[in-house]
Write a protein that holds these residues in place. Structure first.
Motif, short mmCIF file in Angstrom:
data_model
loop_
_atom_site.label_atom_id
_atom_site.label_comp_id
_atom_site.label_asym_id
_atom_site.label_seq_id
_atom_site.Cartn_x
_atom_site.Cartn_y
_atom_site.Cartn_z
N HIS A 75 10.67 60.27 75.06
CA HIS A 75 10.13 61.45 74.65
C HIS A 75 8.98 62.03 75.66
CE1 HIS A 75 12.01 61.05 71.07
NE2 HIS A 75 11.25 60.06 70.32
N LEU A 76 8.86 63.20 75.74
CA LEU A 76 7.95 63.67 76.76
C LEU A 76 6.43 64.08 75.92
CD1 LEU A 76 7.38 64.86 79.62
CD2 LEU A 76 8.01 67.11 78.81
N LYS A 77 5.15 63.46 76.48
CA LYS A 77 4.05 63.77 75.85
C LYS A 77 3.01 64.17 76.71
CE LYS A 77 5.10 59.87 72.86
NZ LYS A 77 4.65 58.88 72.12
N LYS A 78 2.13 64.94 76.25
CA LYS A 78 1.00 65.47 76.93
C LYS A 78 -0.09 65.20 75.86
CE LYS A 78 -0.80 68.86 80.03
NZ LYS A 78 -0.58 69.98 80.76
N PRO A 79 -1.29 64.74 76.16
CA PRO A 79 -2.46 64.37 75.33
C PRO A 79 -3.08 65.87 74.85
CG PRO A 79 -2.76 63.08 77.21
CD PRO A 79 -1.66 64.20 77.60
N SER A 80 -2.99 66.98 75.77
CA SER A 80 -3.92 67.93 75.42
C SER A 80 -3.19 69.33 75.95
CB SER A 80 -5.38 68.08 75.96
OG SER A 80 -5.81 69.21 75.60
N ALA A 81 -2.44 70.10 75.09
CA ALA A 81 -1.59 70.93 75.58
C ALA A 81 -2.31 72.30 76.27
CB ALA A 81 -0.37 71.42 74.62
N LEU A 82 -1.82 73.04 77.16
CA LEU A 82 -2.26 74.03 77.87
C LEU A 82 -1.34 75.25 77.41
CD1 LEU A 82 -3.19 72.81 81.45
CD2 LEU A 82 -4.74 73.05 79.30
N VAL A 83 -1.72 76.52 77.32
CA VAL A 83 -0.98 77.66 77.25
C VAL A 83 0.20 77.80 78.32
CG1 VAL A 83 -0.75 80.10 77.37
CG2 VAL A 83 -2.75 78.94 75.82
N SER A 84 -0.36 77.36 79.57
CA SER A 84 0.45 77.31 80.71
C SER A 84 1.59 76.33 80.56
CB SER A 84 -0.29 77.48 81.85
OG SER A 84 -0.99 75.86 82.10
N ASP A 85 1.61 75.52 79.79
CA ASP A 85 2.68 74.32 79.85
C ASP A 85 3.78 75.13 79.02
OD1 ASP A 85 0.41 71.79 78.89
OD2 ASP A 85 1.29 72.23 80.71
N SER A 86 3.78 76.31 78.34
CA SER A 86 4.80 76.98 77.70
C SER A 86 6.04 77.15 78.77
CB SER A 86 4.36 78.37 77.20
OG SER A 86 3.47 78.19 76.26
N ALA A 87 6.99 76.72 78.38
CA ALA A 87 8.26 76.53 79.30
C ALA A 87 9.43 75.69 78.49
CB ALA A 87 8.09 75.87 80.82
N LEU A 88 10.61 75.89 79.28
CA LEU A 88 11.78 75.16 78.68
C LEU A 88 11.84 73.73 79.33
CD1 LEU A 88 14.40 75.53 77.05
CD2 LEU A 88 15.35 76.57 79.30
N TYR A 89 12.11 72.90 78.49
CA TYR A 89 11.94 71.50 78.94
C TYR A 89 13.35 70.78 78.83
CZ TYR A 89 7.01 72.04 79.61
OH TYR A 89 5.87 72.31 79.80
N PHE A 90 13.64 70.09 79.92
CA PHE A 90 15.00 69.60 79.88
C PHE A 90 14.86 67.86 80.04
CE2 PHE A 90 18.03 73.02 79.81
CZ PHE A 90 17.39 73.93 80.39
N CYS A 91 15.56 67.20 79.23
CA CYS A 91 15.64 65.66 79.56
C CYS A 91 16.83 65.73 80.15
CB CYS A 91 15.90 65.14 78.23
SG CYS A 91 15.81 63.29 78.22
N ALA A 92 17.16 64.61 81.01
CA ALA A 92 18.43 64.31 81.83
C ALA A 92 18.77 62.86 82.05
CB ALA A 92 18.60 65.05 83.19
N VAL A 93 19.99 62.73 81.97
CA VAL A 93 20.35 61.20 82.38
C VAL A 93 21.32 61.25 83.83
CG1 VAL A 93 22.46 61.09 80.86
CG2 VAL A 93 21.34 59.04 81.59
N ARG A 94 21.01 60.38 84.78
CA ARG A 94 21.93 60.31 85.73
C ARG A 94 23.10 59.17 85.53
NH1 ARG A 94 21.20 57.47 90.78
NH2 ARG A 94 21.97 58.91 92.68
N ASP A 95 24.26 59.66 85.79
CA ASP A 95 25.19 58.96 85.76
C ASP A 95 25.72 58.12 87.08
OD1 ASP A 95 28.30 60.93 86.03
OD2 ASP A 95 26.83 60.37 87.28
N TRP A 96 26.67 57.08 87.07
CA TRP A 96 27.05 56.18 88.12
C TRP A 96 27.24 57.25 89.44
CZ3 TRP A 96 24.14 52.62 86.84
CH2 TRP A 96 24.22 51.88 85.82
N GLY A 97 28.12 58.31 89.16
CA GLY A 97 28.44 59.25 90.20
C GLY A 97 27.04 60.13 90.66
#
Lengths: 112, 113
Positions: A75-97
Motif C-alpha cells: 500500500h502507498l501512503k502519505k501522512p499529509s495529502a496535498l491538493v497537488s498529489d491528485s493524480a492517477l497512481y499505478f502499482c506494478a510488479v516486475r516479472d522475471w523477463g
C-alpha cells in the motif's frame, strides 16, 4: 503469472489528512514492486520500489509504501495529502523477463 | 532537456491509414519500451528493445512493428489502423534490461476515426 490489483478505482481525501492507496500482488517467488504516478496528460513518473530489505520504503514527494508479505500487499501512503498529489497512481510488479505489469490504476483526488 | 521524448503528441487519422510514432531518449539507456494505455487507463507493455535487439514482444497484432535504428531511438509503425488502436502510447527507457526504474515519455494520443 505475476499480477497486481488495485481494489479502489478512486480515493478521495481532504488536504492535510493521511492517504492510503491500496495494492495487492500475486507472484511466484520474491516480488519486485513499484509505484508510479501519472499526472493529467503526462507520462508516468517513478515514485518508489521494493526489491528487498526494509518493509517500509520511502520515495519521492513524501510518499512511502509498506510491503506486507503475509497480506501480499504494497500500500502507498502519505501522512499529509496535498491538493497537488491528485493524480492517477499505478502499482506494478516486475516479472522475471523484466516486464512491468501494472494494476488498473487508482485516481486520487485531494480536496482543499 | 527532455529525457524521453515522443512525436507527435497528438495523432488523428482515419481507419486504414499507416502511421508512425517516434521516441528518443537522451539518457544513454540501453533498453526501451512501448506501452499502450487504453481508454480505461489500463497500461500494458507491447514491446521492448535492448541495444537495438527485440527482447519483449507481447501478443500484439502484427500490424504493429517497432523499429530501433539505434539504442537511443525506438519507433512504432502501425499499418492499417483500426478504431481499436485509439489509445495513448507511451515510450519508456531504462538503464538496462535488469534496471528497476523506467523513465516514461509524455505519451502520444492516437485517435482513429
Amino acid at each position: 503469472a505475476q499480477s497486481v490489483a488495485q481494489p479502489e478505482d478512486q480515493v478521495n481525501v481532504a488536504e492535510g489528512n493521511p492517504l492510503t492507496v491500496k495494492c495487492t500482488y500475486s507472484v511466484s517467488g520474491n516480488p519486485y514492486l513499484f509505484w508510479y504516478v501519472q499526472y493529467p496528460n503526462r507520462g508516468l513518473q517513478f515514485l518508489l520500489k521494493y526489491i528487498t530489505g526494509d518493509n517500509l520504503v520511502k520515495g519521492s514527494y513524501g510518499f512511502e509504501a509498506e510491503f506486507n508479505k503475509s497480506q501480499t500487499s504494497f500500500h502507498l501512503k502519505k501522512p499529509s495529502a496535498l491538493v497537488s498529489d491528485s493524480a492517477l497512481y499505478f502499482c506494478a510488479v516486475r516479472d522475471w523477463g523484466g516486464k512491468l505489469i501494472f494494476g488498473q490504476g487508482t485516481e486520487l483526488s485531494v480536496k482543499p | 532537456d527532455t529525457a524521453v521524448s515522443q512525436t507527435p503528441k497528438y495523432l488523428v487519422t482515419q481507419m486504414g491509414n499507416d502511421k508512425s510514432i517516434k521516441c528518443e531518449q537522451n539518457l544513454g539507456h540501453d533498453t526501451m519500451y512501448w506501452y499502450k494505455q487504453d481508454s480505461k487507463k489500463f497500461l500494458k507493455i507491447m514491446f521492448s528493445y535492448n541495444n537495438k535487439e527485440l527482447i519483449i514482444n507481447e501478443t500484439v497484432p502484427n500490424r504493429f512493428s517497432p523499429k530501433s535504428p539505434d539504442k537511443a531511438h525506438l519507433n512504432l509503425h502501425i499499418n492499417s489502423l483500426e478504431l481499436g488502436d485509439s489509445a495513448v502510447y507511451f515510450c519508456a527507457s531504462s538503464q538496462d534490461r535488469r534496471s528497476y526504474e523506467q523513465y516514461f515519455g509524455p505519451g502520444t494520443r492516437l485517435t482513429v476515426t
